[in-house]
Design a protein around this motif. Structure first.
Motif, PDB file in Angstrom:
ATOM      1  N   GLU A   1       0.824  -1.203   0.000  1.00 41.65           N
ATOM      2  CA  GLU A   1       0.000   0.000   0.000  1.00 41.65           C
ATOM      3  C   GLU A   1       0.863   1.260   0.000  1.00 41.65           C
ATOM      4  O   GLU A   1       0.577   2.232  -0.701  1.00 41.65           O
ATOM      5  CB  GLU A   1      -0.949  -0.003   1.202  1.00 41.65           C
ATOM      6  CG  GLU A   1      -2.027  -1.056   1.106  1.00 41.65           C
ATOM      7  CD  GLU A   1      -2.767  -1.284   2.403  1.00 41.65           C
ATOM      8  OE1 GLU A   1      -3.953  -1.652   2.328  1.00 41.65           O
ATOM      9  OE2 GLU A   1      -2.170  -1.128   3.495  1.00 41.65           O
ATOM     10  N   ILE A   2       1.926   1.236   0.778  1.00 43.38           N
ATOM     11  CA  ILE A   2       2.847   2.373   0.820  1.00 43.38           C
ATOM     12  C   ILE A   2       3.466   2.599  -0.554  1.00 43.38           C
ATOM     13  O   ILE A   2       3.555   3.738  -1.028  1.00 43.38           O
ATOM     14  CB  ILE A   2       3.919   2.178   1.911  1.00 43.38           C
ATOM     15  CG1 ILE A   2       3.272   2.282   3.292  1.00 43.38           C
ATOM     16  CG2 ILE A   2       5.053   3.187   1.755  1.00 43.38           C
ATOM     17  CD1 ILE A   2       4.165   1.860   4.438  1.00 43.38           C
TER      18      ILE A   2
ATOM     19  N   ALA B   1       3.886   5.929  -5.269  1.00 45.13           N
ATOM     20  CA  ALA B   1       3.898   5.994  -6.733  1.00 45.13           C
ATOM     21  C   ALA B   1       2.941   7.056  -7.258  1.00 45.13           C
ATOM     22  O   ALA B   1       3.112   7.555  -8.375  1.00 45.13           O
ATOM     23  CB  ALA B   1       3.532   4.632  -7.320  1.00 45.13           C
ATOM     24  N   GLY B   2       1.926   7.400  -6.456  1.00 47.71           N
ATOM     25  CA  GLY B   2       0.950   8.394  -6.900  1.00 47.71           C
ATOM     26  C   GLY B   2       0.013   7.794  -7.932  1.00 47.71           C
ATOM     27  O   GLY B   2      -0.218   6.594  -7.974  1.00 47.71           O
ATOM     28  N   ARG B   3      -0.504   8.623  -8.783  1.00 51.82           N
ATOM     29  CA  ARG B   3      -1.426   8.165  -9.824  1.00 51.82           C
ATOM     30  C   ARG B   3      -0.625   7.496 -10.935  1.00 51.82           C
ATOM     31  O   ARG B   3       0.346   8.070 -11.442  1.00 51.82           O
ATOM     32  CB  ARG B   3      -2.213   9.344 -10.363  1.00 51.82           C
ATOM     33  CG  ARG B   3      -3.273   8.929 -11.339  1.00 51.82           C
ATOM     34  CD  ARG B   3      -4.037  10.127 -11.859  1.00 51.82           C
ATOM     35  NE  ARG B   3      -5.279   9.641 -12.407  1.00 51.82           N
ATOM     36  CZ  ARG B   3      -6.452  10.146 -12.151  1.00 51.82           C
ATOM     37  NH1 ARG B   3      -6.562  11.185 -11.371  1.00 51.82           N
ATOM     38  NH2 ARG B   3      -7.526   9.644 -12.701  1.00 51.82           N
TER      39      ARG B   3
ATOM     40  N   HIS C   1      -4.743   4.343  -8.693  1.00 48.26           N
ATOM     41  CA  HIS C   1      -4.625   5.658  -8.070  1.00 48.26           C
ATOM     42  C   HIS C   1      -4.428   5.443  -6.572  1.00 48.26           C
ATOM     43  O   HIS C   1      -5.104   4.628  -5.956  1.00 48.26           O
ATOM     44  CB  HIS C   1      -5.896   6.467  -8.336  1.00 48.26           C
ATOM     45  CG  HIS C   1      -5.735   7.927  -8.083  1.00 48.26           C
ATOM     46  ND1 HIS C   1      -5.551   8.456  -6.835  1.00 48.26           N
ATOM     47  CD2 HIS C   1      -5.728   8.974  -8.940  1.00 48.26           C
ATOM     48  CE1 HIS C   1      -5.450   9.766  -6.916  1.00 48.26           C
ATOM     49  NE2 HIS C   1      -5.552  10.109  -8.188  1.00 48.26           N
ATOM     50  N   TRP C   2      -3.527   6.200  -6.000  1.00 49.52           N
ATOM     51  CA  TRP C   2      -3.233   6.053  -4.577  1.00 49.52           C
ATOM     52  C   TRP C   2      -4.470   6.280  -3.721  1.00 49.52           C
ATOM     53  O   TRP C   2      -4.597   5.691  -2.643  1.00 49.52           O
ATOM     54  CB  TRP C   2      -2.093   6.976  -4.167  1.00 49.52           C
ATOM     55  CG  TRP C   2      -2.403   8.435  -4.290  1.00 49.52           C
ATOM     56  CD1 TRP C   2      -2.182   9.233  -5.364  1.00 49.52           C
ATOM     57  CD2 TRP C   2      -3.012   9.269  -3.305  1.00 49.52           C
ATOM     58  NE1 TRP C   2      -2.607  10.511  -5.112  1.00 49.52           N
ATOM     59  CE2 TRP C   2      -3.131  10.564  -3.847  1.00 49.52           C
ATOM     60  CE3 TRP C   2      -3.468   9.046  -2.007  1.00 49.52           C
ATOM     61  CZ2 TRP C   2      -3.677  11.621  -3.146  1.00 49.52           C
ATOM     62  CZ3 TRP C   2      -4.021  10.103  -1.300  1.00 49.52           C
ATOM     63  CH2 TRP C   2      -4.120  11.369  -1.868  1.00 49.52           C
TER      64      TRP C   2
END
Length: 136
Positions: free
Chosen positions: A69-70, A75-77, A82-83
């Protein structure tokens, strides 16, 4: 070039942030972290990397995020996701855990308040709960 005033070795980072060097290496393998530079094969970390390490620790401890998840949040979008979806998913899981803990707390408080010496055997509330569970 290596500037000892601006960079820390992996051992110094580990000591300063109370995290093991193998953990930092593992995070590097997972793509969560990269040293700022290397000097004679030694990993060197600057302020940007220290902030990233602190952020990973905060997200692990307070947000209960997994390393996967981190990685997604860092990584962002991307083209594949998408985060925000990851954060929404974690919030849902936390809400479910809060609900389970609230139910567990209510049961335990009831057991302490129950006037019966053996609530598991003699408490009518416990008996109803067990029956409901068995008949579900």
């Amino acid at each position: 070039m290596y500037d000892s005033e601006n960079y820390l070795t992996i051992g110094e980072v580990a000591d300063r942030l109370a995290i093991s060097a193998p953990t930092l290496r593992y995070w590097e393998e997972r793509g969560l972290l990269q040293p700022a530079t290397r000097q004679s094969g030694r990993r060197l970390y600057g302020a940007t990397e220290l902030r990233r390490i602190a952020l990973i620790r905060i997200w692990q401890e307070s947000g209960m995020l997994s390393l996967d998840e981190i990685a997604t949040v860092l990584a962002g979008r991307t083209e594949t996701g998408h985060w925000r979806d990851t954060v929404h998913g974690r919030l849902t899981a936390i809400d479910e855990q809060i609900d389970r803990l609230a139910r567990a707390r209510a049961y335990l408080v009831h057991y302490l308040d129950c006037p019966r010496d053996h609530p598991a055997e003699h408490c009518p509330v416990v008996r109803r709960e067990v029956e409901a569970y068995l008949n579900a």
